[in-house]
Design a protein around this motif. Structure first.
Motif, PDB file in Angstrom:
ATOM      1  N   PHE A  64      40.232-104.406 -29.153  1.00  0.00           N
ATOM      2  CA  PHE A  64      41.282-103.592 -28.527  1.00  0.00           C
ATOM      3  C   PHE A  64      41.784-104.268 -27.257  1.00  0.00           C
ATOM      4  O   PHE A  64      42.973-104.267 -26.957  1.00  0.00           O
ATOM      5  CB  PHE A  64      40.749-102.195 -28.207  1.00  0.00           C
ATOM      6  N   PRO A 112      39.546-102.659 -33.854  1.00  0.00           N
ATOM      7  CA  PRO A 112      40.781-102.375 -34.594  1.00  0.00           C
ATOM      8  C   PRO A 112      40.556-102.535 -36.095  1.00  0.00           C
ATOM      9  O   PRO A 112      39.712-103.327 -36.511  1.00  0.00           O
ATOM     10  CB  PRO A 112      41.761-103.447 -34.104  1.00  0.00           C
ATOM     11  N   THR A 113      41.325-101.792 -36.886  1.00  0.00           N
ATOM     12  CA  THR A 113      41.291-102.012 -38.332  1.00  0.00           C
ATOM     13  C   THR A 113      42.117-103.276 -38.607  1.00  0.00           C
ATOM     14  O   THR A 113      42.885-103.712 -37.736  1.00  0.00           O
ATOM     15  CB  THR A 113      41.912-100.818 -39.086  1.00  0.00           C
ATOM     16  N   GLN A 119      45.816-103.028 -37.829  1.00  0.00           N
ATOM     17  CA  GLN A 119      46.072-102.910 -36.391  1.00  0.00           C
ATOM     18  C   GLN A 119      45.986-104.281 -35.723  1.00  0.00           C
ATOM     19  O   GLN A 119      46.850-104.647 -34.922  1.00  0.00           O
ATOM     20  CB  GLN A 119      45.059-101.947 -35.763  1.00  0.00           C
ATOM     21  N   GLN A 167      48.188 -98.235 -47.126  1.00  0.00           N
ATOM     22  CA  GLN A 167      48.197 -96.800 -47.358  1.00  0.00           C
ATOM     23  C   GLN A 167      47.425 -96.087 -46.266  1.00  0.00           C
ATOM     24  O   GLN A 167      46.806 -96.727 -45.415  1.00  0.00           O
ATOM     25  CB  GLN A 167      47.633 -96.476 -48.728  1.00  0.00           C
ATOM     26  N   GLY A 192      44.408 -97.066 -41.036  1.00  0.00           N
ATOM     27  CA  GLY A 192      44.672 -97.062 -39.592  1.00  0.00           C
ATOM     28  C   GLY A 192      46.114 -97.417 -39.263  1.00  0.00           C
ATOM     29  O   GLY A 192      46.446 -97.788 -38.152  1.00  0.00           O
ATOM     30  N   THR A 238      48.718 -95.567 -38.842  1.00  0.00           N
ATOM     31  CA  THR A 238      49.432 -94.715 -37.884  1.00  0.00           C
ATOM     32  C   THR A 238      49.286 -95.261 -36.460  1.00  0.00           C
ATOM     33  O   THR A 238      50.276 -95.423 -35.745  1.00  0.00           O
ATOM     34  CB  THR A 238      48.905 -93.264 -37.959  1.00  0.00           C
ATOM     35  N   LEU A 239      48.060 -95.569 -36.076  1.00  0.00           N
ATOM     36  CA  LEU A 239      47.878 -96.126 -34.727  1.00  0.00           C
ATOM     37  C   LEU A 239      48.480 -97.520 -34.627  1.00  0.00           C
ATOM     38  O   LEU A 239      48.886 -97.954 -33.552  1.00  0.00           O
ATOM     39  CB  LEU A 239      46.397 -96.207 -34.379  1.00  0.00           C
ATOM     40  N   GLU A 289      47.798 -87.054 -34.312  1.00  0.00           N
ATOM     41  CA  GLU A 289      47.342 -88.377 -33.853  1.00  0.00           C
ATOM     42  C   GLU A 289      48.074 -88.743 -32.548  1.00  0.00           C
ATOM     43  O   GLU A 289      47.484 -89.258 -31.610  1.00  0.00           O
ATOM     44  CB  GLU A 289      47.663 -89.385 -34.962  1.00  0.00           C
ATOM     45  N   LYS A 349      46.744 -86.777 -29.652  1.00  0.00           N
ATOM     46  CA  LYS A 349      45.385 -87.187 -29.291  1.00  0.00           C
ATOM     47  C   LYS A 349      45.417 -88.312 -28.265  1.00  0.00           C
ATOM     48  O   LYS A 349      44.557 -88.424 -27.412  1.00  0.00           O
ATOM     49  CB  LYS A 349      44.669 -87.632 -30.571  1.00  0.00           C
ATOM     50  N   ASP A 379      44.285 -86.881 -44.594  1.00  0.00           N
ATOM     51  CA  ASP A 379      43.081 -87.514 -44.079  1.00  0.00           C
ATOM     52  C   ASP A 379      42.002 -86.442 -43.904  1.00  0.00           C
ATOM     53  O   ASP A 379      41.823 -85.898 -42.831  1.00  0.00           O
ATOM     54  CB  ASP A 379      43.441 -88.191 -42.739  1.00  0.00           C
ATOM     55  N   ARG A 381      36.162 -92.213 -48.131  1.00  0.00           N
ATOM     56  CA  ARG A 381      36.825 -92.677 -46.915  1.00  0.00           C
ATOM     57  C   ARG A 381      35.818 -93.066 -45.856  1.00  0.00           C
ATOM     58  O   ARG A 381      34.697 -92.593 -45.833  1.00  0.00           O
ATOM     59  CB  ARG A 381      37.766 -91.591 -46.399  1.00  0.00           C
TER      60      ARG A 381
HETATM   61  P1  AMP Z   1      45.651 -93.633 -40.940  1.00  0.00           P
HETATM   62  O1  AMP Z   1      45.550 -94.729 -41.946  1.00  0.00           O
HETATM   63  O2  AMP Z   1      46.548 -93.974 -39.844  1.00  0.00           O
HETATM   64  O3  AMP Z   1      45.952 -92.317 -41.562  1.00  0.00           O
HETATM   65  O4  AMP Z   1      44.208 -93.462 -40.243  1.00  0.00           O
HETATM   66  C1  AMP Z   1      43.109 -92.958 -40.930  1.00  0.00           C
HETATM   67  C2  AMP Z   1      42.013 -92.480 -39.984  1.00  0.00           C
HETATM   68  O5  AMP Z   1      41.414 -93.595 -39.310  1.00  0.00           O
HETATM   69  C3  AMP Z   1      42.499 -91.562 -38.871  1.00  0.00           C
HETATM   70  O6  AMP Z   1      41.632 -90.457 -38.813  1.00  0.00           O
HETATM   71  C4  AMP Z   1      42.399 -92.379 -37.612  1.00  0.00           C
HETATM   72  O7  AMP Z   1      42.114 -91.593 -36.478  1.00  0.00           O
HETATM   73  C5  AMP Z   1      41.261 -93.324 -37.924  1.00  0.00           C
HETATM   74  N1  AMP Z   1      41.370 -94.610 -37.213  1.00  0.00           N
HETATM   75  C6  AMP Z   1      42.479 -95.231 -36.801  1.00  0.00           C
HETATM   76  N2  AMP Z   1      42.186 -96.393 -36.182  1.00  0.00           N
HETATM   77  C7  AMP Z   1      40.855 -96.530 -36.223  1.00  0.00           C
HETATM   78  C8  AMP Z   1      39.936 -97.526 -35.745  1.00  0.00           C
HETATM   79  N3  AMP Z   1      40.363 -98.619 -35.143  1.00  0.00           N
HETATM   80  N4  AMP Z   1      38.626 -97.336 -35.957  1.00  0.00           N
HETATM   81  C9  AMP Z   1      38.181 -96.220 -36.604  1.00  0.00           C
HETATM   82  N5  AMP Z   1      38.993 -95.237 -37.073  1.00  0.00           N
HETATM   83  C10 AMP Z   1      40.309 -95.383 -36.888  1.00  0.00           C
END
Ligand code: AMP
Length: 579
Positions: free
Chosen positions: A163, A185-186, A189, A207, A211, A213-214, A253, A256, A470, A498
């Motif tokens: 990060f 990070p995923t 990301q 999909q 992760g 969305t972030l 999200e 948050k 989710d 998941r």
């Molecule tokens: P998304 O693919 O954006 O729907 O994210 C799926 C889930 O992964 C959500 O609950 C996020 O809060 C969580 N998430 C996002 N980034 C990370 C991360 N780097 N590490 C762990 N969980 C994450």
């Protein structure tokens, strides 16, 4: 001020038939009808007018031969917007033309835009090509490309493996990440952040659950914060998304991470319109919306979209599947063309590629192998061969054998089936909820909340719930009806297993589903699952049937839904599936 351009008849017909009704151009382009020549009146600065003229000249040089050959075949007069079958490029051309014209007209008096917020960390800059390749391979085999032409490709930024490597200069973002306790990070990301913070457009093929969305939200916060405008006069970031559920999830999200106290809101049909209008009027920074309701507020001049500089088209393939393309096009006409745009999609079909060509500028692409179910090898997939009338007894058998901590999402094809099955279950004393597009929004939200919170452990849903949702502790997916295409199967199955947990997917297959057999086999194989003998035989029977059909009908391989044999060809059979 205005200038007048001459059009020949063919182009005029094309403009009148396709552009005018679609894009409501009257404000900027006025098209005067004539018999053999028509005129387009272009408003705007003289530089803008000159530019438009050049573009139209270019387009006529490019496109007119195509139109003429079309006319010769007698297609033209029957080809409105829906006539794109005869002219595969027509829709693309029209949106491009429109987009270009609006780009020029609208960018002339807009405040400057800042997009570059990235300083590469030393540890990232030091990575060798081999190290980067190795990292990508180890992280879901992530693939990144620049979609510019060969020879013009830019260098792709190295991934940020922590990060801090991405957000060292943004302590508030770092605080938020620490607060939620993520460790790293995923893959998407790591790769999306340096691209987006550098100000480039991005297509993320990924999909939900990856992760994503972030991946787009955090750079979006920084982007909005970094604009040097005294008063924006409207939201700075817009996320367009296909379903209300997904919109609410993204908004959650967004809140948050509440960056700098930004106010975010959801705009979706079915929700309380007046309430949404009041929130818009009170001023918001980030809007997450489904296209229909947003377009409604746009048309009624309740929301100002001109202030948006960071745009996300989330789950673009799904938005197209749900028929939102006309609304998306109209919404985008109001958003400044030099914005930064992110598009996510789980698949990469021609419709999504067309959207990308029309609305993103020289994007980079990050691909996380989503349709490869090997990525979801934590899910055990079972296929059962049944007759239609046996399905109910199978699902009740399954429920009887559930453990107390199990949570099952049962997918059906039609709304009525969701209601039918869930009321049967209620009558048998089971605690169950159902979710589909025919329910009131408040009921949909309640059903989902009950399921998420564990008050209800059985949810019967249409494919409205197949993507994006989710709910981390679903243990079982039960495909009561086979999904309308194989992509949807992958999405449904991905609702379980998941975050590294294991899950089980049970799928009922009837004789009517035989055309899916050849597509299901490789999915099972890649995920290391057992392929039942009966499925192999079914696939063989279907392939044989297809060959015979093609032999007897010379046009069989054409547009009749055979062709590539892809699930999306099954659109005409869509009556069997609803959201
Ligand atoms: P998304 O693919 O954006 O729907 O994210 C799926 C889930 O992964 C959500 O609950 C996020 O809060 C969580 N998430 C996002 N980034 C990370 C991360 N780097 N590490 C762990 N969980 C994450």
């Amino acid at each position: 001020s205005s200038c007048v351009l001459g059009f020949d008849l063919v182009l005029k017909m094309y403009v009148i038939e396709t552009l005018c009704p679609l894009f409501n151009l009257s404000g900027f382009l006025q098209i005067k009808r004539g018999d053999y020549e028509s005129e387009v009146v272009v408003f705007g600065s003289s530089a803008a007018q000159q530019k438009v003229k050049e573009m139209i000249d270019d387009l006529m040089a490019d496109g007119s031969s195509q139109f003429r050959s079309g006319m010769k075949k007698g297609f033209l007069y029957s080809s409105g917007y829906g006539g794109s079958k005869q002219f595969p490029d027509q829709k693309c051309l029209s949106s491009n033309l429109c987009f270009l014209i609006f780009s020029i007209l609208k960018s002339s008096d807009l405040p400057p835009l800042k997009k570059k917020f990235y300083t590469e960390a030393k540890s990232v800059a030091m990575l060798t090509t081999e190290e980067v390749d190795e990292w990508r391979k180890e992280n879901n085999n992530i693939f990144v490309d620049d979609l510019k032409e060969e020879g013009e490709k830019r260098s792709i930024p190295n991934p940020c493996r922590t990060f801090l490597e991405a957000f060292e200069l943004y302590p508030e973002i770092m605080d938020n990440i620490h607060r939620v306790g993520f460790t790293k990070p995923t893959p998407i990301q790591s790769q999306a952040w340096p691209v987006l913070l550098s100000g480039e457009d991005l297509i993320g093929i990924a999909q939900t659950g990856t992760g994503k969305t972030l991946a787009y939200l955090l750079p979006g916060f920084i982007h909005v914060d970094g604009q040097i405008v005294a008063e924006r006069g409207g939201p700075g970031m817009l996320v367009l998304t296909p379903t209300r559920e997904l919109a609410l999830q993204i908004e959650a999200e967004c809140s948050k991470y509440s960056y700098k106290g930004y106010k975010s809101m959801c705009i979706y049909g079915g929700g309380d319109r007046r309430g949404q209008v009041n929130v818009v009027k009170s001023g918001v920074d980030i809007v997450i919306a489904t296209p229909g309701r947003l377009h409604d507020l746009q048309m009624n001049e309740i929301i100002n979209l001109r202030s948006i500089t960071y745009l996300v088209l989330d789950e673009a393939d799904r938005m197209l599947d749900m028929g939102f393309e006309p609304q998306i096009m109209k919404i985008l006409l109001d958003i400044r063309p030099d914005r930064q745009t992110v598009m996510t999609s789980a698949t990469w079909p021609p419709g999504v590629r067309r959207l990308a060509r029309s609305y993103l500028k020289d994007p980079m692409m990050v691909y996380v192998g989503t349709l490869d179910l090997a990525a979801v090898n934590t899910v055990k997939q079972t296929v059962l061969f049944v007759h239609e009338e046996e399905k109910k007894s199978y699902v009740f058998d399954f429920i009887r054998n559930m453990e107390p901590q199990d949570k099952v999402l049962i997918f059906v094809g039609k709304k009525i089936m969701a209601d039918d099955l869930s009321s049967d279950m209620c009558l048998q004393g089971l605690i169950v909820q159902s979710l589909h597009g025919g329910h009131e929004q408040c009921d949909r939200e309640e059903a989902l909340k009950d399921f998420k919170d564990g008050r209800v452990r059985i949810l019967v849903a249409t494919d409205l719930a197949s993507r994006g949702l989710d709910v981390f502790d679903i243990t079982h997916i039960f495909n009561y009806d086979f999904p309308r295409n194989i992509e949807e199967y992958v999405h449904r199955v991905g609702r379980t297993g998941r975050a590294g947990r294991s899950g089980i997917a049970v799928t009922l297959v009837t004789r009517e589903n035989w055309r899916m057999a050849p597509e299901l086999i490789p999915i099972l194989e890649r995920a290391g699952q057992e392929v039942p003998e009966e499925l192999v035989l079914m696939a063989e029977r279907y392939e044989k049937h297809k060959r015979e059909k093609e032999m007897y009908s010379p046009r069989g391989g054409g547009g009749g839904g055979g062709g590539g044999g892809r699930g999306r060809g099954g659109r005409d059979r869509g009556r069997n599936w609803e959201f």
